[in-house]
Design a protein around this motif. Structure first.
Motif, PDB file in Angstrom:
ATOM      1  N   ALA A  31      -4.991  -4.644   3.333  1.00 45.90           N
ATOM      2  CA  ALA A  31      -5.022  -4.801   1.881  1.00 45.90           C
ATOM      3  C   ALA A  31      -4.308  -3.645   1.189  1.00 45.90           C
ATOM      4  O   ALA A  31      -3.576  -3.845   0.208  1.00 45.90           O
ATOM      5  CB  ALA A  31      -6.467  -4.901   1.390  1.00 45.90           C
ATOM      6  N   CYS A  32      -4.502  -2.424   1.686  1.00 45.42           N
ATOM      7  CA  CYS A  32      -3.807  -1.263   1.116  1.00 45.42           C
ATOM      8  C   CYS A  32      -2.296  -1.393   1.271  1.00 45.42           C
ATOM      9  O   CYS A  32      -1.527  -1.089   0.349  1.00 45.42           O
ATOM     10  CB  CYS A  32      -4.296   0.018   1.775  1.00 45.42           C
ATOM     11  N   CYS A  35      -1.073  -3.953  -1.180  1.00 42.15           N
ATOM     12  CA  CYS A  35      -1.089  -3.409  -2.540  1.00 42.15           C
ATOM     13  C   CYS A  35       0.123  -2.506  -2.774  1.00 42.15           C
ATOM     14  O   CYS A  35       0.772  -2.573  -3.828  1.00 42.15           O
ATOM     15  CB  CYS A  35      -2.380  -2.624  -2.774  1.00 42.15           C
ATOM     16  N   CYS A  36       0.427  -1.667  -1.796  1.00 46.15           N
ATOM     17  CA  CYS A  36       1.609  -0.799  -1.909  1.00 46.15           C
ATOM     18  C   CYS A  36       2.885  -1.622  -2.002  1.00 46.15           C
ATOM     19  O   CYS A  36       3.789  -1.315  -2.789  1.00 46.15           O
ATOM     20  CB  CYS A  36       1.675   0.147  -0.718  1.00 46.15           C
ATOM     21  N   MET A  38       3.195  -4.624  -3.219  1.00 43.23           N
ATOM     22  CA  MET A  38       3.292  -5.255  -4.534  1.00 43.23           C
ATOM     23  C   MET A  38       3.742  -4.271  -5.605  1.00 43.23           C
ATOM     24  O   MET A  38       4.387  -4.663  -6.585  1.00 43.23           O
ATOM     25  CB  MET A  38       1.943  -5.877  -4.918  1.00 43.23           C
ATOM     26  N   MET A  75      -1.154  -6.584  -9.200  1.00 43.50           N
ATOM     27  CA  MET A  75      -1.776  -6.209  -7.932  1.00 43.50           C
ATOM     28  C   MET A  75      -3.294  -6.175  -8.060  1.00 43.50           C
ATOM     29  O   MET A  75      -4.017  -6.706  -7.211  1.00 43.50           O
ATOM     30  CB  MET A  75      -1.240  -4.849  -7.489  1.00 43.50           C
ATOM     31  N   LEU A  76      -3.819  -5.566  -9.123  1.00 42.87           N
ATOM     32  CA  LEU A  76      -5.266  -5.481  -9.302  1.00 42.87           C
ATOM     33  C   LEU A  76      -5.886  -6.865  -9.493  1.00 42.87           C
ATOM     34  O   LEU A  76      -6.977  -7.138  -8.968  1.00 42.87           O
ATOM     35  CB  LEU A  76      -5.590  -4.588 -10.503  1.00 42.87           C
ATOM     36  N   LEU A  79      -5.994  -8.450  -6.051  1.00 45.04           N
ATOM     37  CA  LEU A  79      -6.958  -7.781  -5.178  1.00 45.04           C
ATOM     38  C   LEU A  79      -8.388  -8.182  -5.524  1.00 45.04           C
ATOM     39  O   LEU A  79      -9.159  -8.625  -4.647  1.00 45.04           O
ATOM     40  CB  LEU A  79      -6.785  -6.268  -5.298  1.00 45.04           C
ATOM     41  N   ALA A 298      -8.831 -11.219  -0.469  1.00 41.93           N
ATOM     42  CA  ALA A 298      -7.866 -10.347  -1.144  1.00 41.93           C
ATOM     43  C   ALA A 298      -6.528 -10.347  -0.426  1.00 41.93           C
ATOM     44  O   ALA A 298      -5.460 -10.430  -1.056  1.00 41.93           O
ATOM     45  CB  ALA A 298      -8.425  -8.920  -1.218  1.00 41.93           C
ATOM     46  N   ASN A 299      -6.555 -10.276   0.902  1.00 45.68           N
ATOM     47  CA  ASN A 299      -5.306 -10.286   1.668  1.00 45.68           C
ATOM     48  C   ASN A 299      -4.567 -11.606   1.529  1.00 45.68           C
ATOM     49  O   ASN A 299      -3.331 -11.629   1.459  1.00 45.68           O
ATOM     50  CB  ASN A 299      -5.603 -10.002   3.146  1.00 45.68           C
ATOM     51  N   LEU A 302      -2.911 -11.573  -2.032  1.00 46.03           N
ATOM     52  CA  LEU A 302      -1.807 -10.615  -2.109  1.00 46.03           C
ATOM     53  C   LEU A 302      -0.624 -11.073  -1.258  1.00 46.03           C
ATOM     54  O   LEU A 302       0.536 -11.032  -1.707  1.00 46.03           O
ATOM     55  CB  LEU A 302      -2.285  -9.236  -1.662  1.00 46.03           C
TER      56      LEU A 302
END
Length: 343
Positions: A31-32, A35-36, A38, A75-76, A79, A298-299, A302
């Protein structure tokens, strides 16, 4: 002999705990990374150091606006909405002991969607009004489902059938609202109904973020009781679970999360349907899969948004990509359940 059995059981539990930790940390790391990605990817690809400087408040020409105003809210939204969809879907599937019993199939999402479309097309409202209406409509849908499905005893099968019927009715209401709405309101409503992170704004996200922060610890605390509910009403009661109180708390928490997620991003298809089974397959049994299911959700959101933006010549909303992933699984699940005589 007894000590040997206890040692085997303890070793098995430690192994399951290690697997749970490994899978959960891997999902969080993925997920991190997403996020990066995106924050970095778009019409212009920005290096990591520029993204970090922009997030810290430094004004960099072009970068600050793109990251802070467009990519960060997107992104938020993906997520937290994905996490909310994943947790809510897992709770309903586990509590009702049926993989079809997720908010998309049994009408809860449709209730929130109908309220949101009414606000958009008739009241010309957005933001807080849409969020409040979505939550109230989601709760009202659950209450109506529960009342209609209660006979002499509570029946899971009856609840699912009532939910499917309510979903069909609410989908018809949504179609009617689109038919009578002004032409300029239709594109916004259709874009929202498809499930999309486009146009996400920071001021719209606090209700969703706070709902996840508040209700996730509640459902985690009730995780053991949720697993006992999966054993059945009588078994859970015999183990000391207050079934009605636990069920109501879990339903209210789930509806708040999924209604606010729906109000923020629209009904992103099949995320709540897929997250629980994927998490269960990865983690196995023995521990609560609430957090893994949320991270899987979340994954999925995203990753699907990145695929929709960059994998094709035309950009697709995230809901279309998740729909393409979820529809074959739904067909396969129905075939399997039909063969087992569960339909």
């Amino acid at each position: 002999m007894i000590n040997q059995s206890i040692a085997v059981i303890a070793a098995g539990r430690r192994q399951r705990r290690r697997r749970w930790m490994l899978v959960t940390l891997s999902l969080a790391a993925l997920a991190c990374i997403l996020c990066c990605a995106m924050l970095m990817l778009g019409n212009t690809v920005y290096p990591v150091q520029d993204v970090i400087r922009a997030l810290s408040g430094e004004q960099i020409k072009g970068v600050s606006f793109a990251v802070q105003t467009i990519r960060l809210p997107r992104m938020l939204a993906g997520l937290f909405a994905g996490f909310a969809f994943g947790v809510a879907g897992y709770i309903f599937q586990t509590m009702l002991r049926n993989p079809l019993a997720n908010p998309n199939v049994i009408g809860i999402t449709s209730g929130s969607s109908a309220a949101a479309v009414y606000c958009i097309t008739v009241l010309h409202s957005n933001g807080a009004v849409v969020s409040i209406a979505s939550v109230l409509a989601g709760l009202a849908t659950v209450i109506v489902m529960y009342l209609l499905s209660r006979g002499k005893t509570f029946s899971i099968g009856r609840l699912i059938l009532v939910g499917i019927a309510i979903q069909a009715m609410l989908d018809a209401v949504i179609s009617y609202l689109l038919l009578i709405s002004a032409q300029q309101d239709i594109p916004a409503a259709l874009r929202w109904l498809g499930g999309s992170l486009n146009g996400s704004q920071m001021h719209e996200l606090p209700p969703l973020i706070w709902s996840v922060i508040i209700f996730t610890p509640i459902v985690i605390v009730l995780g053991k009781h949720l697993n006992m509910l999966e054993l059945g009403e009588q078994s859970a009661s015999s183990l000391g679970v207050s079934t009605d109180k636990t069920r109501v708390t879990l339903i209210v928490s789930s509806v708040f999360m999924i209604a606010l997620a729906t109000a923020t991003t629209g009904p992103i298809a099949f995320v709540s349907f897929l997250s629980g089974p994927i998490a269960k397959r990865l983690v196995g049994t023995g521990f609560s899969n609430i957090i893994p299911a949320g991270l899987v959700g979340a994954n999925l959101v995203l990753a699907a948004d990145l695929i929709g933006q960059f994998a094709f010549e035309v950009r697709f909303p995230v809901g279309i990509i998740t729909g393409l992933l979820g529809a074959p699984y739904l067909i396969l699940l129905l075939v399997r359940m039909n063969r087992k005589g569960e339909l």
